[in-house]
Every structure is written in C-alpha cells, then in structure tokens.
Design an enzyme around this catalytic site. Structure first.
Site, PDB file in Angstrom:
ATOM      1  N   GLY A   1       2.934  -1.229   4.197  1.00  0.00           N
ATOM      2  CA  GLY A   1       2.999   0.272   4.010  1.00  0.00           C
ATOM      3  C   GLY A   1       4.517   0.860   3.516  1.00  0.00           C
ATOM      4  O   GLY A   1       4.720   0.642   2.658  1.00  0.00           O
ATOM      5  N   GLY A   2       5.157   1.405   4.505  1.00  0.00           N
ATOM      6  CA  GLY A   2       6.554   2.117   4.195  1.00  0.00           C
ATOM      7  C   GLY A   2       7.371   1.248   3.599  1.00  0.00           C
ATOM      8  O   GLY A   2       8.073   1.643   2.707  1.00  0.00           O
TER       9      GLY A   2
ATOM     10  N   SER B   1       3.872  -1.917  10.250  1.00  0.00           N
ATOM     11  CA  SER B   1       5.382  -1.837  10.422  1.00  0.00           C
ATOM     12  C   SER B   1       5.755  -3.063   9.957  1.00  0.00           C
ATOM     13  O   SER B   1       6.860  -3.604  10.694  1.00  0.00           O
ATOM     14  CB  SER B   1       5.487  -1.493  11.737  1.00  0.00           C
TER      15      SER B   1
ATOM     16  N   GLY C   1       2.679   2.568  10.870  1.00  0.00           N
ATOM     17  CA  GLY C   1       3.622   3.654  10.483  1.00  0.00           C
ATOM     18  C   GLY C   1       4.486   3.910  11.983  1.00  0.00           C
ATOM     19  O   GLY C   1       5.106   5.340  11.965  1.00  0.00           O
TER      20      GLY C   1
ATOM     21  N   ASN D   1       0.746  -1.143  -0.067  1.00  0.00           N
ATOM     22  CA  ASN D   1      -0.067  -0.066  -0.014  1.00  0.00           C
ATOM     23  C   ASN D   1       0.897   1.000  -0.109  1.00  0.00           C
ATOM     24  O   ASN D   1       1.663   1.442   0.885  1.00  0.00           O
ATOM     25  CB  ASN D   1      -0.863  -0.037   1.271  1.00  0.00           C
ATOM     26  N   TRP D   2       0.976   2.076  -1.131  1.00  0.00           N
ATOM     27  CA  TRP D   2       1.779   3.240  -1.064  1.00  0.00           C
ATOM     28  C   TRP D   2       1.225   4.118  -0.752  1.00  0.00           C
ATOM     29  O   TRP D   2       2.157   5.328  -0.443  1.00  0.00           O
ATOM     30  CB  TRP D   2       2.240   3.349  -2.651  1.00  0.00           C
ATOM     31  N   LYS D   3       0.024   4.314  -0.293  1.00  0.00           N
ATOM     32  CA  LYS D   3      -0.476   5.604   0.385  1.00  0.00           C
ATOM     33  C   LYS D   3      -0.416   6.661  -0.629  1.00  0.00           C
ATOM     34  O   LYS D   3      -0.279   6.484  -1.625  1.00  0.00           O
ATOM     35  CB  LYS D   3      -0.135   5.575   1.890  1.00  0.00           C
TER      36      LYS D   3
ATOM     37  N   GLU E   1      -4.937  -4.946  10.843  1.00  0.00           N
ATOM     38  CA  GLU E   1      -3.860  -3.789  10.813  1.00  0.00           C
ATOM     39  C   GLU E   1      -4.110  -3.091  12.226  1.00  0.00           C
ATOM     40  O   GLU E   1      -5.105  -2.143  12.093  1.00  0.00           O
ATOM     41  CB  GLU E   1      -4.052  -2.841   9.776  1.00  0.00           C
TER      42      GLU E   1
ATOM     43  N   HIS F   1      -9.575   1.107   5.319  1.00  0.00           N
ATOM     44  CA  HIS F   1      -8.217   1.440   6.071  1.00  0.00           C
ATOM     45  C   HIS F   1      -8.256   2.296   7.001  1.00  0.00           C
ATOM     46  O   HIS F   1      -9.208   3.266   7.253  1.00  0.00           O
ATOM     47  CB  HIS F   1      -7.092   2.150   4.995  1.00  0.00           C
TER      48      HIS F   1
ATOM     49  N   GLU G   1      -6.626   4.702   8.146  1.00  0.00           N
ATOM     50  CA  GLU G   1      -6.437   6.053   7.611  1.00  0.00           C
ATOM     51  C   GLU G   1      -7.633   6.615   7.171  1.00  0.00           C
ATOM     52  O   GLU G   1      -7.990   8.015   7.231  1.00  0.00           O
ATOM     53  CB  GLU G   1      -5.184   6.255   6.992  1.00  0.00           C
TER      54      GLU G   1
HETATM   55  P1  13P Z   1       3.170   0.486   7.593  1.00  0.00           P
HETATM   56  O1  13P Z   1       3.740  -0.777   6.834  1.00  0.00           O
HETATM   57  O2  13P Z   1       3.745   1.749   6.973  1.00  0.00           O
HETATM   58  O3  13P Z   1       3.244   0.324   8.952  1.00  0.00           O
HETATM   59  O4  13P Z   1       1.762   0.685   6.893  1.00  0.00           O
HETATM   60  C1  13P Z   1       0.958  -0.475   7.095  1.00  0.00           C
HETATM   61  C2  13P Z   1      -0.602   0.029   6.530  1.00  0.00           C
HETATM   62  O5  13P Z   1      -1.213   0.521   6.917  1.00  0.00           O
HETATM   63  C3  13P Z   1      -0.777  -0.842   5.063  1.00  0.00           C
HETATM   64  O6  13P Z   1      -2.074  -0.616   4.758  1.00  0.00           O
END
Ligand code: 13P
Length: 255
Positions: A231-232, A210, A170, A9-11, A164, A94, A96
């Site tokens: 994510g990251g 994470s 994050g 997920n590149w957000k 999650e 998600h 967020e």
């Molecule tokens: P991180 O891997 O950056 O913690 O993000 C997880 C996430 O929200 C994937 O959707």
C-alpha cells in the site's frame, strides 16, 4: 514454479496528474527488473492514462475494485467489461471494502466469479481483524473468507490471493515473516482441499500489511510467501522499486 508477484495498491491516492508523475518516476527502473510479475493498481480515473504509459513495458495494470454485474443501471459502479479493456488484474475483497463499504463474503464471491468469467485475474484479499487475531481465530477467519469467496468458482490458476491481516494494514505494525508464512501455508492447504493440490501449489499467495523496503526481505525469504501487496510504500517510486528489486534478488537466490 511460481513466479514472484508484487503489486502496488495506490488506494484513494493520486490525481491523474500525480499518477502520471509517479509512473514517470518508477517506469524505467521497474521495467528493467526481471523474474517478478509487477502490477500497479491506481484509482479508476487514472487507469486510461497509466495504461497508455505502461504500453510496451513489463509492468501490468490492475484495478482496485469492480461491480459484479457487467452493465446496467448501477450508478457510479464499474463493470468487468470496462476494466478488461484496460487491465489484467482486479483487487477484490480488500479489507477496506469489507469494513468501510460493507462488502460481505457473498458480494466478494459474486465479484470473484464475474471477474473470472470476464477474463480478469482477481487478487483476492483475506485477513483477520485484531480482535480475531488475539482470540486465536486467524485460521477460522481466513478459511471462511477463502472458502466463501471461491464458492462455485471453477478451479483456475489465474487467481492471486493476498493475506492481509487487518491490524497490519497502514499501521506500521507488520506481521512477522513466520506468522505470515504459517497463515499463507494454511491458506494453500485450504485451496488444496477446496480445489486440488496441484492448482493450490501453483497459485501465488502474497503478504500485505505495512510492507516496506526495510522489511520485504523478511517476508519473501520464506518460500511459502510468493510476493507482496504493497500500500503506502507503493506511492514512493524509489521505495517500491527497491521492494521489487529485493524480491527479484532474494527469490532468484532461493529458487
Ligand atoms: P499498507 O502497505 O499501506 O499497510 O497497505 C497494505 C494494503 O492494504 C495493500 O492492499
């Protein structure tokens, strides 16, 4: 047998040029890894370009969100009809979206149903916040989120669920493999009650929060955990490829 699944997920990261560069850097390596379903979820504006670059490869495409109507006067929104020409998956619910953009369980439910009727495969995200975790309410929260999101949806096998925990996203503070596996088993039990046992047994349930190349093994060595939503670490070609490689290797061994 559930095929392991890893999605990036590149957000809200990468311009179109940067997205193309990142695909260029990871395509060959990722494409060669077998035994794992690999999905990339770049921002909407890069979907067309990334779709073209991924053609003929084993890597699939997903979007990060979607509106619950198919067309109309909804300025700024993206419909399932637009997405299904470009991608197979869509991340829904998600945290967020829930916490920064006010998405309720009801909205997530509408989106899941519309995605399914339009042949998009939802990656449904659920997870508790820190205070809920500390108050021992993890199971109560994920039970509510899963049950509400799937309310009125026909049982299907093309749903993916991602657990999650909000406090792990994050933050660099991932859940432990044991914690994640226990909650994922709980989610599978909820799905078995809601739909039926055999469908629940076939659905992929991922861990997210994470995940890195250094801790992926801790999660996927649990048979309950079918993969990861990253994510990251999915924004670094080498690291993401390593996460997928380790998943293929470890899941291949415990099969
Ligand atoms: P991180 O891997 O950056 O913690 O993000 C997880 C996430 O929200 C994937 O959707």
């Amino acid at each position: 047998m559930r095929i392991p699944f890893v999605a990036g997920n590149w957000k809200m990261n990468t311009t179109v040029t940067e997205a193309e560069q990142l695909i260029f850097e990871m395509l060959e390596k990722l494409d060669r890894i077998e035994g794992v379903e690999k999905v990339l979820c770049p921002p909407f504006v890069s979907l067309v370009a990334v779709n073209m670059m991924l053609r003929g490869s084993s890597i699939k495409l997903g979007a990060q969100n979607m509106y619950f109507e198919t067309a109309g006067a909804y300025t700024g929104e993206i419909s399932p009809l637009m997405l299904r020409e470009l991608c197979e998956f869509v991340i829904l619910g998600h945290s967020e979206r829930r916490w920064y953009f006010g998405e309720t369980d009801e909205i997530v439910n509408k989106k899941v149903k519309v995605a399914l009727t339009n042949k998009l495969k939802p990656i449904l995200c659920v997870g508790e916040r820190l205070a809920e975790n500390e108050a021992g309410k993890t199971e109560e929260v994920v039970n509510r989120q899963v049950t509400a999101a799937l309310n009125g949806a026909e049982p299907v096998s093309n749903l993916v669920v991602a657990y999650e925990p909000v406090w792990a996203i994050g933050t660099g503070k991932a859940a432990s493999g044991e914690q994640a596996a226990a909650t994922i088993q709980f989610i599978r039990d909820v799905l078995a009650k809601l739909w039926n046992k055999s469908i629940a047994q076939n659905l992929r349930i991922l861990y997210g929060g994470s995940v890195t190349r250094a801790n992926i093994a801790e999660f996927i060595s649990h048979p309950e955990i079918d993969g990861a939503l990253v994510g990251g670490a999915s924004l670094k070609a080498e690291e993401f490829a390593s996460i997928v490689e380790q998943t293929a290797e470890i899941k291949g061994r415990i099969k």
